[in-house]
Motif scaffolding. Structure first.
Motif, PDB file in Angstrom:
ATOM      1  N   THR A  32       0.856  -1.295   0.077  1.00 36.71           N
ATOM      2  CA  THR A  32       0.072   0.231   0.141  1.00 36.71           C
ATOM      3  C   THR A  32       1.045   1.159   0.043  1.00 36.71           C
ATOM      4  O   THR A  32       1.662   1.223   0.676  1.00 36.71           O
ATOM      5  CB  THR A  32      -0.899   0.224   1.395  1.00 36.71           C
ATOM      6  N   PHE A  48       1.163   5.296   0.685  1.00 37.84           N
ATOM      7  CA  PHE A  48       0.655   6.275   1.582  1.00 37.84           C
ATOM      8  C   PHE A  48       1.156   7.752   0.903  1.00 37.84           C
ATOM      9  O   PHE A  48       2.343   8.045   1.224  1.00 37.84           O
ATOM     10  CB  PHE A  48       0.819   6.206   2.781  1.00 37.84           C
ATOM     11  N   GLU A  93      -1.178   6.954   7.036  1.00 43.75           N
ATOM     12  CA  GLU A  93      -0.963   5.561   7.309  1.00 43.75           C
ATOM     13  C   GLU A  93      -1.707   4.954   8.506  1.00 43.75           C
ATOM     14  O   GLU A  93      -2.256   3.896   8.385  1.00 43.75           O
ATOM     15  CB  GLU A  93       0.545   5.055   7.329  1.00 43.75           C
ATOM     16  N   TRP A  94      -1.427   5.422   9.606  1.00 45.97           N
ATOM     17  CA  TRP A  94      -2.075   5.276  10.640  1.00 45.97           C
ATOM     18  C   TRP A  94      -3.606   5.108  10.530  1.00 45.97           C
ATOM     19  O   TRP A  94      -4.106   3.872  11.297  1.00 45.97           O
ATOM     20  CB  TRP A  94      -1.887   6.036  12.051  1.00 45.97           C
ATOM     21  N   HIS A  95      -4.395   6.077  10.075  1.00 50.78           N
ATOM     22  CA  HIS A  95      -5.708   5.881   9.999  1.00 50.78           C
ATOM     23  C   HIS A  95      -6.157   5.224   8.931  1.00 50.78           C
ATOM     24  O   HIS A  95      -7.392   4.862   8.837  1.00 50.78           O
ATOM     25  CB  HIS A  95      -6.100   7.499   9.782  1.00 50.78           C
ATOM     26  N   THR A  96      -5.372   4.556   8.064  1.00 55.56           N
ATOM     27  CA  THR A  96      -5.709   3.763   6.594  1.00 55.56           C
ATOM     28  C   THR A  96      -5.607   2.428   7.341  1.00 55.56           C
ATOM     29  O   THR A  96      -6.195   1.535   7.058  1.00 55.56           O
ATOM     30  CB  THR A  96      -4.983   4.196   5.638  1.00 55.56           C
ATOM     31  N   GLU A  97      -4.454   1.961   7.998  1.00 58.93           N
ATOM     32  CA  GLU A  97      -4.076   0.667   8.253  1.00 58.93           C
ATOM     33  C   GLU A  97      -4.223   0.427   9.955  1.00 58.93           C
ATOM     34  O   GLU A  97      -4.181  -0.755  10.147  1.00 58.93           O
ATOM     35  CB  GLU A  97      -2.516   0.274   7.898  1.00 58.93           C
ATOM     36  N   ARG A 116      -2.044   0.957  12.106  1.00 57.63           N
ATOM     37  CA  ARG A 116      -0.698   0.617  12.386  1.00 57.63           C
ATOM     38  C   ARG A 116       0.399   1.395  11.583  1.00 57.63           C
ATOM     39  O   ARG A 116       0.047   1.988  10.334  1.00 57.63           O
ATOM     40  CB  ARG A 116      -0.593  -0.948  12.559  1.00 57.63           C
ATOM     41  N   ASP A 124       3.958   0.803   9.536  1.00 60.09           N
ATOM     42  CA  ASP A 124       5.017  -0.356   8.993  1.00 60.09           C
ATOM     43  C   ASP A 124       6.575   0.381   9.463  1.00 60.09           C
ATOM     44  O   ASP A 124       6.753   1.140   8.217  1.00 60.09           O
ATOM     45  CB  ASP A 124       4.760  -0.815   7.828  1.00 60.09           C
ATOM     46  N   ARG A 148       9.081  -0.589   6.553  1.00 56.70           N
ATOM     47  CA  ARG A 148       8.772   0.208   5.531  1.00 56.70           C
ATOM     48  C   ARG A 148       9.390   1.544   5.500  1.00 56.70           C
ATOM     49  O   ARG A 148       9.929   2.426   4.567  1.00 56.70           O
ATOM     50  CB  ARG A 148       7.425   0.130   5.146  1.00 56.70           C
TER      51      ARG A 148
END
Length: 357
Positions: free
Chosen positions: A2, A4, A58-62, A64, A66, A69
């Motif tokens: 993914t 971001f 990233e936090w609000h999509t996943e 968490r 990574d 990454r």
């Protein structure tokens, strides 16, 4: 994998262009620009804003972050250009400055991102003095993702910005504490722990824009008052080196001005149009490479020429070397950075070079 991403905003590259010009004015010893060293704080605020924005997306999509990454992408964005620069420095510095005896030590300290504390307390690296700011940002990249994840978990919904604001104030107070303790200017100026305010200021803006949807509009409606902050930056050029007023309030003025500018360029207008001038945008795109190469170039030219020649020739040579690095080593590294783990694309998507700079 993914992705971001942030929408590409050429005005941010324009702001980088302004910042790198200020740094060059400082190192070229241009009269009336003693305080141009504050230009590096524009880089700090912008870095904090972009990195924190991406991490929050990233936090609000996943749900968490990574970390692998994140650190992998940072490595491929920063290390290839730095390694190329340091390899060239190790090869050519003995020819340009045969009396230097700390070339390899300075290169090693720079490669390990220890220049901020090395300069502050051990005068190393001396010939690569500009490496301190890269070390400051690298320390932020190492610490901030796990700390931000912790803060997001603990903060009430929509209140993360308050915690980051508190960190910004505490970081400012920490710097002021050392000023009043009588610590030397250079010992305060170069260290991550006393210069983290710019990165936190950018992070605060990212959290505000992410959590408070009306914040940008509220600032935009008051720009006719707030734009006095950016207009005050030229007055700071009188804050010469070793002037503790830069530590007390000069840096803070620049940080607040940078926040105002970043909000102003969220939509088109006069500030956006000024910062999207093609020459500024192109300069900003090459700003990382120009920053890497400019100091040895300017240092060499300063010994032989007056400041106008140093400034013009230093910028031209540094930009040429930065372009060579960007269109060879850095482009190759960016393809690896942005590729899926089992794919290596032949070309880099056109939009993506800004977001993780």
């Amino acid at each position: 994998m993914t992705e971001f991403k942030l929408r590409y905003n050429p005005a941010l590259d324009g702001l980088r262009g302004i910042a790198i010009v200020l740094v060059l004015l400082s190192h070229a010893h241009v009269p009336l620009f003693d305080g141009a060293f504050l230009g590096v704080d524009l880089f700090f605020v912008l870095s904090g804003y972009l990195i924190t924005s991406l991490l929050l997306i990233e936090w609000h999509t996943e749900g968490r972050l990574d970390y692998w990454r994140f650190y992998r992408r940072r490595f491929f964005r920063l290390m290839p250009a730095l390694a190329l620069f340091l390899a060239a420095y190790v090869l050519f510095a003995p020819l340009l400055w045969p009396d230097l005896d700390d070339i390899y030590q300075d290169a090693l300290v720079s490669l390990l991102y220890l220049a901020d504390y090395g300069i502050a307390f051990f005068d190393s690296p001396d010939t690569l003095l500009h490496m301190w700011s890269l070390a400051v940002e690298e320390h932020f990249y190492l610490i901030w993702p796990p700390l931000l994840a912790f803060l997001v978990r603990k903060a009430a919904p929509g209140k993360l910005w308050r915690t980051i604001l508190l960190l910004w104030v505490l970081a400012w107070a920490w710097r002021i504490f050392w000023v009043f303790q009588g610590q030397q200017f250079y010992e305060i100026f170069f260290r991550f722990d006393t210069r983290a305010t710019g990165l936190l200021a950018g992070s605060l803006l990212a959290a505000l824009l992410h959590e408070r949807t009306g914040f940008a509009e509220a600032i935009q409606s008051r720009l006719h008052h707030l734009m006095w902050l950016p207009l005050a930056i030229p007055l700071l050029m009188s804050l010469g080196w070793d002037n503790q007023d830069a530590m007390l309030w000069g840096i803070t003025v620049v940080e607040c001005a940078a926040i105002v500018i970043l909000v102003a360029v969220q939509r088109q207008g006069l500030v956006y149009d000024m910062l999207t001038a093609p020459a500024l945008v192109q300069l900003g795109r090459l700003s990382y490479g120009i920053y890497l190469w400019h100091y040895p170039v300017v240092r060499y030219l300063r010994a032989e020429f007056s400041w106008p020649v140093v400034l013009v020739l230093g910028l031209a040579i540094s930009a040429a070397l930065a372009a060579l690095s960007f269109y060879t080593v850095e482009r190759w590294a960016l393809r690896w950075r942005d590729a899926p783990r089992k794919e290596r694309p032949a070309s880099l998507p056109a939009h993506a070079r800004q977001a993780m700079r």
